[in-house]
Design an enzyme around this catalytic site. Structure first.
Site, mmCIF file in Angstrom:
data_model
loop_
_atom_site.group_PDB
_atom_site.id
_atom_site.type_symbol
_atom_site.label_atom_id
_atom_site.label_comp_id
_atom_site.label_asym_id
_atom_site.label_seq_id
_atom_site.Cartn_x
_atom_site.Cartn_y
_atom_site.Cartn_z
ATOM 1 N N ASP A 70 0.855 -1.188 0.000
ATOM 2 C CA ASP A 70 0.000 0.000 0.000
ATOM 3 C C ASP A 70 0.894 1.242 0.000
ATOM 4 O OD1 ASP A 70 -1.711 2.100 0.657
ATOM 5 O OD2 ASP A 70 -2.922 0.870 2.019
ATOM 6 N N HIS A 71 0.917 1.933 -1.138
ATOM 7 C CA HIS A 71 1.854 3.049 -1.293
ATOM 8 C C HIS A 71 1.422 4.296 -0.507
ATOM 9 C CE1 HIS A 71 5.320 4.925 -2.797
ATOM 10 N NE2 HIS A 71 5.078 4.941 -4.096
#
Ligand code: CAO
Length: 421
Positions: free
Chosen positions: A391-392
């Site tokens: 999850d950036h």
């Protein structure tokens, strides 16, 4: 006396009857499984709430039934008459969860999702379903916490107030959202013969979960390869010496634990309400299992505290239980990181979708022998394709690279002493 569909689990309001296990005239015991219901999570056995003799079967296989719906008529023994009514969903225990800590205006009717679906009339349930409202978040003010229509109305009004109270946050989202096109049904039979199959509840749930994850999380996937030549040799020697038939997945689970301890953000979750990162001290690993019905991800608990042999036994048993659709809803919850291993089937790299609310997922392709350069020479080694999606919003690329290196190092450096044997 009627037997009704009891509360199933959080957020599950209905299911499809897959097997009716008793017939008219059968004597049944209290708690005996009388039908099996496929919900969007699993196949759930439904117990009899009363002992007696079945006088009428009100449903047939394939029917879609709702929580609270009558499914059998039973001539109950006297002693069971009261307990049957007590077991109806309307009489469910009051919920006790604390309100969500909302930073906006105080919201009297919000509460955290409970483990048990709350009591509510069929009308309220229908309205909630149509409006897409999660009833576990609505506080009921009637006896025993039962939710009334005014409770639901108050809840909706408060959501509206919250929405208008935070225009700065909601406006850009609204602007960004493109008007959705109405869905159209295409008649494919105009081009040839076709066969139609309705989506199962499970398939719809898988789809919804993946769309939610894919559209709400900016995914980045990082790839690498791990040299598993030594790991496979270790596996062989353990098989020979100890007779332990642990699969590749069991070894990788043990290797992953070490990497998760080194880069703990990969074992965390994001609380989207409070906007906090929740680091977990435990290590519960979700395992993507390929079943006839579709992808299901049960969770192996506390793998950091278990030996390879325990992990191997539990993995085998859990995968089998999942394929038999006997896995409990509880077994699907609470994972901190997921592994999706397609290597037993084949293929190299793929991009896995994060199992929300986790922050990352590991993909494994098939380990194969290939020529690689070592100290200026070409040698044959067995290489395992690995990929990590993360999850950036929460994890930066540098940490992504650190983590995949930690995984590869851990796999390549795995020793018998790391396996608790
Ligand atoms: N590379 C090479 N061999 C592998 C391997 C890999 N990455 N992964 C497993 N193997 C081997 C195993 O060691 C086993 O070998 P043996 O027969 O010598 O013991 C064989 O392949 C079969 O493995 P398995 O699949 O039966 O067992 P497992 O414990 O390794 O895997 C599970 C368990 C549940 C992960 C697997 O059965 C499964 O369902 N995989 C599919 C997951 C999936 O669908 N992912 C996609 C999600 S996105 O749609």
């Amino acid at each position: 006396m009627e037997i009704r569909i009891p509360n199933l689990s959080e957020g599950v309001e209905s299911g499809t009857v897959v097997a009716i296990l008793v017939a008219v005239g059968d004597a049944i015991e209290k708690d005996q499984t009388i039908l099996e219901l496929e919900t969007d999570k699993a196949v759930a056995p439904i117990p009899a709430s009363v002992a007696g003799k079945v006088s009428k079967v009100l449903i047939k296989e394939g029917d879609q039934v709702q929580v609270g719906q009558a499914v059998f008529e039973v001539e109950a023994s006297d002693s069971d008459a009261t307990s049957a009514t007590q077991n109806t969903p309307q009489a469910a225990a009051p919920t006790t969860q604390a309100p969500v800590q909302a930073q906006a205006a105080p919201v009297a009717n919000f509460q955290a999702p409970t483990g048990t679906p709350p009591a509510a009339s069929p009308t309220v349930r229908k309205m909630a379903r149509e409006l897409g409202i999660d009833l576990t978040r609505v506080r009921g003010t009637e006896n025993g916490g039962r939710i009334s229509t005014p409770d639901l109305r108050d809840y909706i009004q408060q959501i509206q107030q919250l929405a208008f109270a935070a225009p700065a946050q909601t406006a850009p989202a609204a602007q960004a959202a493109a008007p959705s096109k109405p869905k159209v049904s295409i008649d494919f039979s105009q081009w040839g013969t076709v066969r139609k199959e309705a989506l199962t509840s499970l398939r719809k749930t898988i789809g919804d979960h993946l769309v939610d994850s894919w559209t709400s999380i900016p995914h980045v996937t990082q790839f690498d390869e791990a040299d598993v030549t030594d790991l496979l040799a270790l596996r062989k020697s353990i098989q020979k010496d100890k007779g332990l038939k642990a699969t590749v997945t069991a070894f990788i689970i043990k290797a992953v634990v070490k990497a998760l301890k080194e880069v703990p953000i990969f074992n965390a979750s994001l609380d989207e309400v409070t906007r906090e990162v929740v680091y977990k001290e435990y290590c519960h690993i979700g395992i993507a299992v390929d079943t006839d019905a579709g992808l299901i991800v049960p969770v192996l608990r506390d793998v950091d505290q278990k030996s390879l042999s325990v992990v191997s036994d539990e993995l085998g048993a859990l995968a089998q239980k999942t394929r038999d659709r006997k896995v409990a809803v509880e077994d699907l919850k609470g994972g901190s990181f997921t592994i999706s291993n397609l290597g037993g089937i084949g293929g190299t790299h793929f991009t896995p979708i994060i199992n929300k609310p986790e922050l990352a997922i590991l993909a494994l392709g098939k380990a194969v022998e290939k020529p690689v350069a070592r100290n200026g020479k070409v040698v044959i080694r067995t290489m395992l394709p690995v990929g990590v999606s993360y999850d950036h919003r929460i994890i930066d690329g540098a940490d992504g690279a650190r983590f995949i290196r930690a995984i590869v190092d851990s796999i390549e450096g795995l020793k018998a002493k790391d396996l608790g044997l």
